[in-house]
Design a protein around this motif. Sequence first.
Motif, PDB file in Angstrom:
ATOM      1  N   LEU A 292       0.820  -1.210   0.000  1.00 32.56           N
ATOM      2  CA  LEU A 292       0.000   0.000   0.000  1.00 32.56           C
ATOM      3  C   LEU A 292       0.856   1.264   0.000  1.00 32.56           C
ATOM      4  CD1 LEU A 292      -2.724  -1.171   2.545  1.00 32.56           C
ATOM      5  CD2 LEU A 292      -3.146  -0.544   0.159  1.00 32.56           C
ATOM      6  N   VAL A 293       1.866   1.283   0.858  1.00 34.71           N
ATOM      7  CA  VAL A 293       2.731   2.466   0.942  1.00 34.71           C
ATOM      8  C   VAL A 293       3.505   2.661  -0.361  1.00 34.71           C
ATOM      9  CG1 VAL A 293       4.718   3.478   2.124  1.00 34.71           C
ATOM     10  CG2 VAL A 293       2.923   2.364   3.449  1.00 34.71           C
ATOM     11  N   SER A 294       4.042   1.575  -0.909  1.00 34.49           N
ATOM     12  CA  SER A 294       4.836   1.683  -2.136  1.00 34.49           C
ATOM     13  C   SER A 294       4.000   2.207  -3.300  1.00 34.49           C
ATOM     14  CB  SER A 294       5.436   0.320  -2.491  1.00 34.49           C
ATOM     15  OG  SER A 294       6.332  -0.113  -1.493  1.00 34.49           O
ATOM     16  N   TYR A 295       2.809   1.642  -3.480  1.00 33.78           N
ATOM     17  CA  TYR A 295       1.969   2.053  -4.605  1.00 33.78           C
ATOM     18  C   TYR A 295       1.508   3.505  -4.462  1.00 33.78           C
ATOM     19  CZ  TYR A 295       1.411  -2.340  -7.158  1.00 33.78           C
ATOM     20  OH  TYR A 295       1.623  -3.449  -7.932  1.00 33.78           O
ATOM     21  N   TYR A 296       1.031   3.877  -3.270  1.00 37.13           N
ATOM     22  CA  TYR A 296       0.479   5.224  -3.111  1.00 37.13           C
ATOM     23  C   TYR A 296       1.567   6.282  -3.240  1.00 37.13           C
ATOM     24  CZ  TYR A 296      -2.512   9.007  -1.509  1.00 37.13           C
ATOM     25  OH  TYR A 296      -3.243  10.171  -1.450  1.00 37.13           O
ATOM     26  N   THR A 297       2.673   6.093  -2.531  1.00 44.98           N
ATOM     27  CA  THR A 297       3.703   7.135  -2.522  1.00 44.98           C
ATOM     28  C   THR A 297       4.368   7.297  -3.887  1.00 44.98           C
ATOM     29  OG1 THR A 297       5.371   5.549  -1.735  1.00 44.98           O
ATOM     30  CG2 THR A 297       4.173   6.823  -0.071  1.00 44.98           C
ATOM     31  N   GLN A 298       4.411   6.233  -4.696  1.00 45.48           N
ATOM     32  CA  GLN A 298       5.053   6.327  -6.006  1.00 45.48           C
ATOM     33  C   GLN A 298       4.071   6.641  -7.135  1.00 45.48           C
ATOM     34  OE1 GLN A 298       8.099   3.253  -6.787  1.00 45.48           O
ATOM     35  NE2 GLN A 298       8.057   2.765  -4.602  1.00 45.48           N
ATOM     36  N   ILE A 422      -3.701  -7.493  -1.180  1.00 44.78           N
ATOM     37  CA  ILE A 422      -3.742  -6.065  -1.486  1.00 44.78           C
ATOM     38  C   ILE A 422      -3.477  -5.804  -2.966  1.00 44.78           C
ATOM     39  CG2 ILE A 422      -2.704  -3.828  -0.975  1.00 44.78           C
ATOM     40  CD1 ILE A 422      -4.511  -5.031   1.216  1.00 44.78           C
ATOM     41  N   SER A 423      -2.600  -6.585  -3.573  1.00 41.09           N
ATOM     42  CA  SER A 423      -2.359  -6.419  -5.010  1.00 41.09           C
ATOM     43  C   SER A 423      -3.643  -6.669  -5.797  1.00 41.09           C
ATOM     44  CB  SER A 423      -1.261  -7.379  -5.481  1.00 41.09           C
ATOM     45  OG  SER A 423      -0.032  -7.082  -4.855  1.00 41.09           O
ATOM     46  N   GLY A 424      -4.407  -7.678  -5.379  1.00 41.07           N
ATOM     47  CA  GLY A 424      -5.690  -7.943  -6.028  1.00 41.07           C
ATOM     48  C   GLY A 424      -6.687  -6.828  -5.793  1.00 41.07           C
ATOM     49  N   LEU A 425      -6.723  -6.308  -4.570  1.00 31.59           N
ATOM     50  CA  LEU A 425      -7.648  -5.219  -4.245  1.00 31.59           C
ATOM     51  C   LEU A 425      -7.393  -3.994  -5.114  1.00 31.59           C
ATOM     52  CD1 LEU A 425      -9.790  -3.906  -2.301  1.00 31.59           C
ATOM     53  CD2 LEU A 425      -7.830  -3.182  -0.905  1.00 31.59           C
ATOM     54  N   LEU A 426      -6.128  -3.666  -5.335  1.00 27.59           N
ATOM     55  CA  LEU A 426      -5.789  -2.451  -6.080  1.00 27.59           C
ATOM     56  C   LEU A 426      -6.081  -2.559  -7.573  1.00 27.59           C
ATOM     57  CD1 LEU A 426      -2.448  -1.391  -4.323  1.00 27.59           C
ATOM     58  CD2 LEU A 426      -4.772  -0.567  -3.898  1.00 27.59           C
ATOM     59  N   THR A 427      -6.506  -3.737  -8.027  1.00 32.39           N
ATOM     60  CA  THR A 427      -6.883  -3.886  -9.439  1.00 32.39           C
ATOM     61  C   THR A 427      -8.402  -3.848  -9.631  1.00 32.39           C
ATOM     62  OG1 THR A 427      -6.957  -6.315  -9.302  1.00 32.39           O
ATOM     63  CG2 THR A 427      -4.839  -5.301  -9.853  1.00 32.39           C
ATOM     64  N   VAL A 428      -9.144  -3.696  -8.540  1.00 32.12           N
ATOM     65  CA  VAL A 428     -10.611  -3.733  -8.623  1.00 32.12           C
ATOM     66  C   VAL A 428     -11.156  -2.573  -9.445  1.00 32.12           C
ATOM     67  CG1 VAL A 428     -12.729  -3.490  -7.256  1.00 32.12           C
ATOM     68  CG2 VAL A 428     -10.919  -5.039  -6.496  1.00 32.12           C
ATOM     69  N   GLU A 438      -8.053   3.398  -8.041  1.00 31.72           N
ATOM     70  CA  GLU A 438      -8.883   4.473  -7.485  1.00 31.72           C
ATOM     71  C   GLU A 438      -8.407   4.781  -6.064  1.00 31.72           C
ATOM     72  OE1 GLU A 438     -11.148   6.387  -8.577  1.00 31.72           O
ATOM     73  OE2 GLU A 438     -11.988   5.503 -10.404  1.00 31.72           O
ATOM     74  N   PRO A 439      -8.386   6.054  -5.677  1.00 31.69           N
ATOM     75  CA  PRO A 439      -7.828   6.414  -4.361  1.00 31.69           C
ATOM     76  C   PRO A 439      -8.553   5.786  -3.178  1.00 31.69           C
ATOM     77  CG  PRO A 439      -8.884   8.309  -5.428  1.00 31.69           C
ATOM     78  CD  PRO A 439      -8.765   7.247  -6.457  1.00 31.69           C
ATOM     79  N   TYR A 440      -9.863   5.526  -3.298  1.00 31.55           N
ATOM     80  CA  TYR A 440     -10.591   4.962  -2.162  1.00 31.55           C
ATOM     81  C   TYR A 440     -10.125   3.544  -1.830  1.00 31.55           C
ATOM     82  CZ  TYR A 440     -13.497   2.072  -5.288  1.00 31.55           C
ATOM     83  OH  TYR A 440     -13.936   1.149  -6.196  1.00 31.55           O
ATOM     84  N   GLY A 445      -7.885  -0.765   1.656  1.00 32.58           N
ATOM     85  CA  GLY A 445      -6.746  -1.645   1.888  1.00 32.58           C
ATOM     86  C   GLY A 445      -6.203  -1.539   3.300  1.00 32.58           C
ATOM     87  N   PHE A 446      -6.068  -0.320   3.797  1.00 34.82           N
ATOM     88  CA  PHE A 446      -5.577  -0.148   5.165  1.00 34.82           C
ATOM     89  C   PHE A 446      -6.583  -0.691   6.184  1.00 34.82           C
ATOM     90  CE2 PHE A 446      -2.747   3.235   3.351  1.00 34.82           C
ATOM     91  CZ  PHE A 446      -1.550   2.663   3.762  1.00 34.82           C
ATOM     92  N   LEU A 447      -7.879  -0.546   5.898  1.00 32.35           N
ATOM     93  CA  LEU A 447      -8.895  -1.080   6.812  1.00 32.35           C
ATOM     94  C   LEU A 447      -8.888  -2.610   6.813  1.00 32.35           C
ATOM     95  CD1 LEU A 447     -11.906   1.344   6.171  1.00 32.35           C
ATOM     96  CD2 LEU A 447     -10.448   1.213   8.205  1.00 32.35           C
ATOM     97  N   ILE A 448      -8.725  -3.213   5.639  1.00 35.11           N
ATOM     98  CA  ILE A 448      -8.647  -4.679   5.563  1.00 35.11           C
ATOM     99  C   ILE A 448      -7.421  -5.178   6.322  1.00 35.11           C
ATOM    100  CG2 ILE A 448      -8.215  -6.613   3.995  1.00 35.11           C
ATOM    101  CD1 ILE A 448      -9.956  -5.127   1.926  1.00 35.11           C
ATOM    102  N   THR A 449      -6.303  -4.488   6.149  1.00 40.73           N
ATOM    103  CA  THR A 449      -5.086  -4.869   6.864  1.00 40.73           C
ATOM    104  C   THR A 449      -5.263  -4.691   8.365  1.00 40.73           C
ATOM    105  OG1 THR A 449      -3.837  -4.083   4.943  1.00 40.73           O
ATOM    106  CG2 THR A 449      -2.587  -4.560   6.935  1.00 40.73           C
TER     107      THR A 449
END
Length: 481
Positions: A292-298, A422-428, A438-440, A445-449
């Motif tokens: 999550l941190v890597s994808y968002y910050t980059q 999380i990788s799967g979630l970010l492709t939804v 999508e930013p939401y 992802g953080f809530l699931i974690t």
Amino acid sequence: MAESTEAAEVSAEPTTSPRRGPLIAVAAVLATVTNAVAFMLPPLLPLMQAQFRLGVSASTWIFTALTLGGGAGFVVIPRLADVLNDRITCLLSGGCLTVGALIPAVGDSYPTLLVGSVLLGFGGAAQLLPLGFLRRHLSGGAVATAVSVLIMATGSGTVLGMVGGGLTVKTLSLSAFFYILAAAFAATTVALLVVVPASRPESHERIGVLGAVSMIGWVTAVLLALTQGQIWGNAALYLLVGGVVAGVVWAVVQRRAKHAVFDLTVLKERFVTPACFAAGLFGAIDAAFLVLVSYYTQTPKAAGYGLGVDALGTGLLMLPFALMMFVGGKAAERAVHKGHAASVLVVGAGVSVLGLGWLAFAHQQAWQYLVGAALVGAGSRVGYSGAFAVPQLVVPEHKAGMAAGIPGTVMAIGFAFGSALISGLLTVATVPQVGVPEPYLYTDGFLITCGLAVLVLVVTGVSRLRHRGEHLVFAQEAQEA
């Protein structure tokens, strides 16, 4: 009984008494460099894709190879330290790491990169060896020292890997990177051979070949399904179910096996099962957090969100995560020694909940990641202290490797699960015309974690209710009795 007596006689053989400082130092270096490998490769992915002209599917196999090699290593390497000795096992694992880095350095091709990744993953399981050789060769609080070294080195190795990978992209070629890596592994192996004392095997027990191969098989099936789930679809689901079923069958057979890979009766000890389960959940938490941190910050700011930093910038934002791995461990391990293992797991999970809950709603600014990373790092530090210390405390020294291998294997599976989840979630859902998540989804992802950390609380609470009034029997107490 015969095995215990035999093991005691072997352990009683005189060994060279090492100096405490050098032994701890070389253990820390080993755990740091082996942990760094897994986190150096992600920043190098764009360089690998460009140099070898790889697509997304081909590039994922690099990490799949690393993960599968690690799964086999976590099964085999800790147990080899029990039945051979620490020095020989350090040499074997160091050789795998060195050769694993040299193959892609010399070959400089995609096939050699895959072969090297398997060997690097297998040898990377040597990160668990300090739990065994520090316990066996140090006196006075050896378990606490071994767990502290492992966890602190894990944190520093994580950030060293991310920062090192980012610097490599900026300054070095891929081949030069692997040559440097090979030199570092070779130097570490030499240091281990110089410092770790020569000794007789801790145990004359044998590892059942069929049991070891079958365990590697079902662990590989589970890890393969998790790492390739997005590409294989339903086939990955079938493989996952098959791997889990095979794992259950394996556990039933191992309980009756004469030469078991892991002594599963240790799981009957109070809090050992929830501790191992917690190791897997904390592994999943850390993996999900890092993704999550890597994808968002980059994510480039042109997408409408994100910080637009490079891999090096992400590594610097993760520094509090590593630094907090140096805080709170001693107190946690003392609490475990006093019989408060459940409280340690609860505190670790609770602090992780705070950090992940914070990031769920505050992840738009760089300073917010510094706060969140510190909290997640502190929670993981305390949680891992309990998860790895409990199995060590309830088994004798000649099974120290086995006691490290059980939570280590579960942690490896958990790490793959968290990353895949999380990788799967970010492709939804993706931003139209940009292609980024999508930013939401980051909030989700953080809530699931965060939910994974809550699950640690639930499992620990249930175990505490089931074993109310029972005392955690340490191996030393059992021997004295």
